[in-house]
Design a protein around this motif. Structure first.
Motif, short mmCIF file in Angstrom:
data_model
loop_
_atom_site.label_atom_id
_atom_site.label_comp_id
_atom_site.label_asym_id
_atom_site.label_seq_id
_atom_site.Cartn_x
_atom_site.Cartn_y
_atom_site.Cartn_z
N PHE A 67 5.58 -11.54 18.38
CA PHE A 67 4.29 -11.91 17.81
C PHE A 67 4.36 -13.15 16.92
CE2 PHE A 67 4.36 -7.18 18.18
CZ PHE A 67 3.47 -7.08 19.24
N GLY A 68 5.57 -13.69 16.72
CA GLY A 68 5.76 -14.78 15.79
C GLY A 68 4.93 -16.02 16.07
N PRO A 69 4.97 -16.59 17.28
CA PRO A 69 4.20 -17.82 17.52
C PRO A 69 2.71 -17.65 17.26
CG PRO A 69 5.84 -17.51 19.23
CD PRO A 69 5.85 -16.26 18.41
N GLU A 70 2.16 -16.53 17.72
CA GLU A 70 0.72 -16.31 17.52
C GLU A 70 0.39 -16.18 16.04
OE1 GLU A 70 -2.69 -14.06 16.43
OE2 GLU A 70 -0.70 -13.10 16.48
N PRO A 95 8.41 -11.06 3.72
CA PRO A 95 8.93 -9.78 4.20
C PRO A 95 8.78 -9.56 5.70
CG PRO A 95 6.84 -9.46 3.07
CD PRO A 95 7.21 -10.90 2.86
N GLY A 96 7.99 -10.36 6.36
CA GLY A 96 7.75 -10.18 7.79
C GLY A 96 8.82 -10.80 8.64
N THR A 97 10.01 -10.20 8.61
CA THR A 97 11.14 -10.69 9.39
C THR A 97 12.05 -9.51 9.71
OG1 THR A 97 12.81 -12.44 9.52
CG2 THR A 97 12.61 -11.28 7.41
N GLY A 98 12.89 -9.67 10.71
CA GLY A 98 13.62 -8.53 11.23
C GLY A 98 14.75 -8.03 10.36
N THR A 99 15.46 -8.95 9.67
CA THR A 99 16.65 -8.55 8.92
C THR A 99 16.56 -9.16 7.53
OG1 THR A 99 17.84 -8.69 11.02
CG2 THR A 99 19.16 -8.35 9.04
N MET A 100 15.84 -8.48 6.65
CA MET A 100 15.62 -8.99 5.30
C MET A 100 16.92 -8.96 4.49
SD MET A 100 11.92 -7.36 4.31
CE MET A 100 12.28 -5.73 4.95
N VAL A 133 11.72 -19.75 13.11
CA VAL A 133 12.01 -18.55 13.89
C VAL A 133 12.06 -17.31 13.01
CG1 VAL A 133 13.33 -19.86 15.61
CG2 VAL A 133 14.53 -18.90 13.63
N GLU A 134 12.11 -16.15 13.70
CA GLU A 134 12.32 -14.83 13.10
C GLU A 134 11.13 -14.31 12.31
OE1 GLU A 134 14.68 -12.64 13.62
OE2 GLU A 134 16.10 -13.87 14.77
N VAL A 135 9.93 -14.83 12.56
CA VAL A 135 8.71 -14.25 11.99
C VAL A 135 8.30 -13.06 12.86
CG1 VAL A 135 6.25 -14.63 11.57
CG2 VAL A 135 7.91 -16.41 10.99
N ASN A 136 7.98 -11.95 12.22
CA ASN A 136 7.43 -10.82 12.97
C ASN A 136 6.11 -10.37 12.36
OD1 ASN A 136 8.01 -9.05 10.81
ND2 ASN A 136 9.92 -8.31 11.72
N ASP A 137 5.65 -9.20 12.76
CA ASP A 137 4.32 -8.73 12.36
C ASP A 137 4.41 -7.61 11.33
OD1 ASP A 137 5.46 -6.92 14.12
OD2 ASP A 137 3.56 -6.36 15.05
N ASP A 189 4.34 -7.71 8.02
CA ASP A 189 3.79 -7.97 6.69
C ASP A 189 2.34 -8.39 6.83
OD1 ASP A 189 3.83 -10.62 7.54
OD2 ASP A 189 5.27 -11.31 6.04
N ASP A 190 1.76 -8.88 5.76
CA ASP A 190 0.35 -9.28 5.77
C ASP A 190 0.17 -10.76 6.05
OD1 ASP A 190 -0.61 -6.68 5.19
OD2 ASP A 190 -0.23 -6.98 3.05
N GLY A 191 1.17 -11.39 6.60
CA GLY A 191 1.07 -12.80 6.97
C GLY A 191 1.88 -13.74 6.10
N GLN A 192 2.61 -13.18 5.11
CA GLN A 192 3.35 -14.06 4.20
C GLN A 192 4.40 -14.88 4.94
OE1 GLN A 192 2.73 -10.73 3.80
NE2 GLN A 192 3.03 -10.11 1.66
N ALA A 193 5.18 -14.25 5.81
CA ALA A 193 6.24 -14.97 6.53
C ALA A 193 5.65 -16.00 7.47
CB ALA A 193 7.12 -13.98 7.30
N ALA A 194 4.60 -15.64 8.18
CA ALA A 194 3.97 -16.58 9.11
C ALA A 194 3.36 -17.77 8.37
CB ALA A 194 2.90 -15.87 9.93
N ALA A 195 2.73 -17.49 7.23
CA ALA A 195 2.13 -18.58 6.46
C ALA A 195 3.20 -19.55 5.96
CB ALA A 195 1.35 -18.00 5.27
N LEU A 196 4.34 -19.02 5.51
CA LEU A 196 5.40 -19.88 5.04
C LEU A 196 6.01 -20.68 6.19
CD1 LEU A 196 7.29 -20.91 2.85
CD2 LEU A 196 8.68 -18.84 3.15
N ALA A 197 6.24 -20.04 7.31
CA ALA A 197 6.82 -20.74 8.47
C ALA A 197 5.91 -21.87 8.93
CB ALA A 197 7.07 -19.75 9.60
N GLY A 198 4.61 -21.60 9.00
CA GLY A 198 3.68 -22.64 9.43
C GLY A 198 3.63 -23.80 8.45
#
Length: 285
Positions: A34-37, A224-229, A256-260, A262-271
């Protein structure tokens, strides 16, 4: 939805963004498919204008080529992904890769053939194999350094390797990984030393760099939205500063390594970090 601001036509693109939703070897919490989306979605709130470089993201020639859907045959998928990314290189565009698990970085390295890999990561990822699999995400830096070995690769030229690796934020690994990290071609920089490393970074003697941002390089309190914190990690600002320093020297960048989970924190940082890389690279051009 396409990555916000990635409005350039493919033929005119200076940067080609590709999603790689691979989720095949995750060892703890899955969801990188779900990372890219998610990165695209949570980047939608960011302003187009960047004060630091006085530029608009939509003016920088970024094209979103969509995702390369993953399948079970991992080696075949990586070959196919490599070819997709290499097409951008042939067209004199810089590939931007959205994972997916960290294994996809090997496709990025193979497509761009850099001299140096700089990765922001909690883990060394220097295992020769994990659970018997040399293509596990815990082995990606080792693959970029040492390839698959002559006994497994029919054509060594198909698997270009880097001369040097720098792991920023490294704070965990097996004894064997730390032993490999002691070799002259590896530099492991602890989280508390990354700010000094960034301040003193002045390129790599005109060599080409590939930059990989594993979101677990951040302290899990921020992403927190990642596989191996892994606690005791980098702050977003430390990651931003490192990305800004390294990006001008890059022939390819991934997040890489963003998953679903959390509430979007990891995706927001990666973007945000991916955008910072493009702003810095374009400004240096």
């Amino acid at each position: 939805m396409p990555f916000p601001g990635a409005v350039a036509d493919r033929d005119d693109a200076a940067y080609v963004l590709t999603g790689a939703p691979l989720d095949a070897t995750t060892t703890f919490q899955p969801g990188t498919r779900f990372g890219p989306e998610r990165v695209r979605r949570f980047a939608a709130t960011y302003d187009d204008y960047d004060r630091h470089t006085d530029s608009f993201f939509s003016d920088l020639g970024v094209h979103d080529a969509g995702d390369v859907p993953a399948w079970d045959a991992l080696d075949d998928y990586l070959d196919h992904l490599t070819a997709e990314l290499r097409a951008a290189v042939i067209d004199d565009a810089v590939p931007l890769l959205l994972g997916g698990e960290h294994t996809v970085t090997w496709a990025g390295v193979r497509a761009t053939d850099p001299d140096v890999l700089v990765t922001l990561d909690a883990h060394l990822d220097l295992r020769d194999a994990y659970d018997g699999n040399p293509l596990n995400h815990a082995c990606v830096v080792r693959r970029c350094l040492d390839g698959l070995g002559d006994d497994e690769a029919e054509d060594a030229e198909q698997y270009p390797t880097v001369d040097e690796v720098v792991v920023l934020g490294a704070r965990t690994g097996s004894p064997e990984e730390w032993e490999r990290a002691d070799a002259p071609d590896v530099t492991a920089v602890a989280p508390e030393d990354v700010a000094d490393w960034t301040a003193n970074f002045d390129g790599v003697d005109d060599r080409d760099v590939y930059l990989s941002v594993d979101i677990d390089g951040a302290d899990p309190g921020f992403a927190p939205g990642t596989g191996t914190m892994e606690p005791f990690g980098l702050s977003p600002r430390e990651m931003r500063d490192a990305v800004r320093a390294v990006a001008p020297h890059c022939v390819g960048v991934d997040a890489v390594e963003v998953n679903d989970r959390d509430d979007g924190q990891a995706a927001a940082l990666a973007g945000k970090l991916l955008r910072e890389a493009v702003y810095a690279h374009a400004d240096a051009r």
